[in-house]
Scaffold this motif. Structure first.
Motif, PDB file in Angstrom:
ATOM      1  N   ASN A 266       0.783  -1.123   0.048  1.00 35.06           N
ATOM      2  CA  ASN A 266       0.018   0.199  -0.087  1.00 35.06           C
ATOM      3  C   ASN A 266       0.814   1.343  -0.182  1.00 35.06           C
ATOM      4  O   ASN A 266       1.465   1.603   0.974  1.00 35.06           O
ATOM      5  N   SER A 267       0.996   1.969  -1.262  1.00 35.02           N
ATOM      6  CA  SER A 267       1.744   3.220  -1.139  1.00 35.02           C
ATOM      7  C   SER A 267       1.352   4.311  -0.421  1.00 35.02           C
ATOM      8  O   SER A 267       2.092   5.152  -0.046  1.00 35.02           O
ATOM      9  N   GLN A 268      -0.151   4.373  -0.050  1.00 42.38           N
ATOM     10  CA  GLN A 268      -0.416   5.440   0.886  1.00 42.38           C
ATOM     11  C   GLN A 268       0.095   5.003   2.209  1.00 42.38           C
ATOM     12  O   GLN A 268       0.723   6.099   3.029  1.00 42.38           O
ATOM     13  N   ILE A 269       0.357   3.854   2.680  1.00 44.79           N
ATOM     14  CA  ILE A 269       0.981   3.607   3.899  1.00 44.79           C
ATOM     15  C   ILE A 269       2.363   4.163   3.832  1.00 44.79           C
ATOM     16  O   ILE A 269       3.099   4.991   4.948  1.00 44.79           O
ATOM     17  N   THR A 270       3.087   3.751   2.731  1.00 51.35           N
ATOM     18  CA  THR A 270       4.712   4.388   2.792  1.00 51.35           C
ATOM     19  C   THR A 270       4.725   5.828   2.756  1.00 51.35           C
ATOM     20  O   THR A 270       5.620   6.344   3.366  1.00 51.35           O
ATOM     21  N   THR A 271       3.747   6.414   2.064  1.00 48.02           N
ATOM     22  CA  THR A 271       3.708   7.779   2.000  1.00 48.02           C
ATOM     23  C   THR A 271       3.369   8.300   3.314  1.00 48.02           C
ATOM     24  O   THR A 271       4.145   9.526   3.714  1.00 48.02           O
ATOM     25  N   PHE A 272       2.512   7.963   4.372  1.00 48.92           N
ATOM     26  CA  PHE A 272       2.177   8.509   5.791  1.00 48.92           C
ATOM     27  C   PHE A 272       3.699   8.390   6.399  1.00 48.92           C
ATOM     28  O   PHE A 272       4.014   9.144   7.211  1.00 48.92           O
ATOM     29  N   LEU A 273       4.248   7.026   6.380  1.00 46.45           N
ATOM     30  CA  LEU A 273       5.725   6.909   7.075  1.00 46.45           C
ATOM     31  C   LEU A 273       6.748   8.203   6.681  1.00 46.45           C
ATOM     32  O   LEU A 273       7.201   8.669   7.679  1.00 46.45           O
ATOM     33  N   ASN A 274       6.711   8.336   5.447  1.00 47.04           N
ATOM     34  CA  ASN A 274       7.719   9.291   5.033  1.00 47.04           C
ATOM     35  C   ASN A 274       7.193  10.825   5.270  1.00 47.04           C
ATOM     36  O   ASN A 274       7.950  11.696   5.494  1.00 47.04           O
TER      37      ASN A 274
END
Length: 366
Positions: A188-196
């Motif tokens: 899930n790229s949205q999760i990766t974006t949230f982390l970053n």
């Protein structure tokens, strides 16, 4: 509910669903969801208790505080409460407002739960002063105060884990008639974006909840509010606190008959499910949407600034069994360092205020 979730899982090609989908269904399914169906949730006969339901003094103190804010920075006497539960806070707020000032109050309650809507209707006289609505866009544009108590902790969240330096998402699957967890590579790229975007660092072996839906709620509030303040009461952690060793297993919990349940896959639809709020992300998301961060205080600090001690000082009754003494004990439980307020924080944000108005608001919170 269990059979419904099993069918939901079997209907997917992967035979698994995200934790966010599981929590959303378990809590908010129109007929089977915990918050949506009949049954007492809050108080001694329910599954959990909120600080605003310990005593009506909580709502009264906030009413006193906001009535003074309205006078000092010329805000409309309007309040919108998101998720009012059994309506006890709203009742106390409205009753105290009428005692404090002749300024007409308009109080909106955004409530999606049919059960809680009916409970509120029994407790509160609906009409020009208090109105129930289903969504924020019904009052857009809004000026005044938007208030919530334990709103964000009840949002559906994804769950991820860091192991061997790689991220996995924890999914919900079925095995031998039971719901189980299944770890899969994070896609899930949205999760990766949230982390970053929100500078969230995970330690090796750490599990954490990712509240993607939080941004939707913040956006809806920012879109609705034209001028005024947002007061958010909840429990949560800063990024620095998430890094502490005691947070390694995350914060996802269930509550059933006032007992904490570690495995939230038990009793779906029958118990509350909650997780701690990401405070740094909430504040940053607000700033990105013109909800300017004003202050973050422990709940006891906020209640003290709101004048809760005035109630304690002006009312004393030597009879320990009187209603006054009971209320005074409730006040003490809200402001003592070892009371439940220590776990809660109040985040204040503002939109459309000029510098002097912001300064006055900050002074009121210090």
């Amino acid at each position: 509910m269990l059979n419904y979730l099993k069918n939901m899982i079997f209907s997917t090609s992967s035979k698994m669903i995200t934790y966010a989908d599981y929590i959303s269904t378990a809590l908010y399914h129109p007929e089977l969801g915990y918050y949506m169906k009949e049954g007492k949730k809050i108080g001694t006969g329910g599954d959990f208790i909120t600080s605003s339901n310990i005593s009506d003094v909580y709502g009264r103190a906030v009413a006193k505080w906001y009535s003074e804010i309205v006078k000092e920075i010329n805000l409309p006497a309007k309040v919108c409460e998101l998720g009012a539960g059994n309506g006890r806070f709203a009742t106390a707020f409205i009753d105290e407002w009428k005692k404090l000032t002749d300024t007409p109050l308009t109080y909106f309650i955004v409530e999606t739960s049919p059960y809680h809507r009916s409970i509120q209707q029994e407790l509160i006289e609906l009409g020009p002063v208090c109105q129930q609505i289903s969504a924020l866009d019904e009052i857009e544009p809004f000026s005044g105060m938007i208030f919530s108590n334990e709103l964000y902790d009840a949002l559906p969240v994804h769950v991820i884990e860091k192991k061997d330096g790689k991220f996995s998402e924890i999914m919900v699957a079925e095995s031998t008639g039971k719901l189980i967890e299944l770890a899969v590579p994070l896609q899930n790229s949205q999760i990766t974006t949230f982390l970053n975007e929100y500078d969230l660092e995970l330690q090796e072996g750490q599990r954490i909840e990712i509240p993607l839906q939080m941004a939707e709620v913040v956006s809806a509030i920012a879109k609705t509010l034209e001028k005024g303040i947002v007061v958010t009461v909840d429990y949560g952690y800063t990024n620095e606190e998430w890094e502490e060793p005691s947070r390694r297993k995350g914060s996802l919990r269930g509550y059933f008959q006032h007992q904490m349940v570690d495995n939230v896959l038990e009793r779906p639809g029958e118990m509350d499910i909650t997780s701690h709020v990401h405070f740094d992300a909430l504040i940053k998301q607000g700033n990105e949407r013109n909800l300017k961060f004003i202050a973050k205080l422990r709940q006891d600090e906020f209640l003290l600034s709101a004048g809760i001690l005035d109630v304690l000082r002006d009312h004393f009754d030597p009879n320990p069994f009187s209603a006054t003494s009971k209320r005074n004990r409730a006040i003490r439980s809200l402001i003592m360092p070892d009371g439940m307020s220590a776990a809660f924080h109040v985040i204040a944000q503002a939109k459309g205020l000029d510098f002097p108005e912001e300064r006055i608001l900050i002074e009121r919170l210090s």
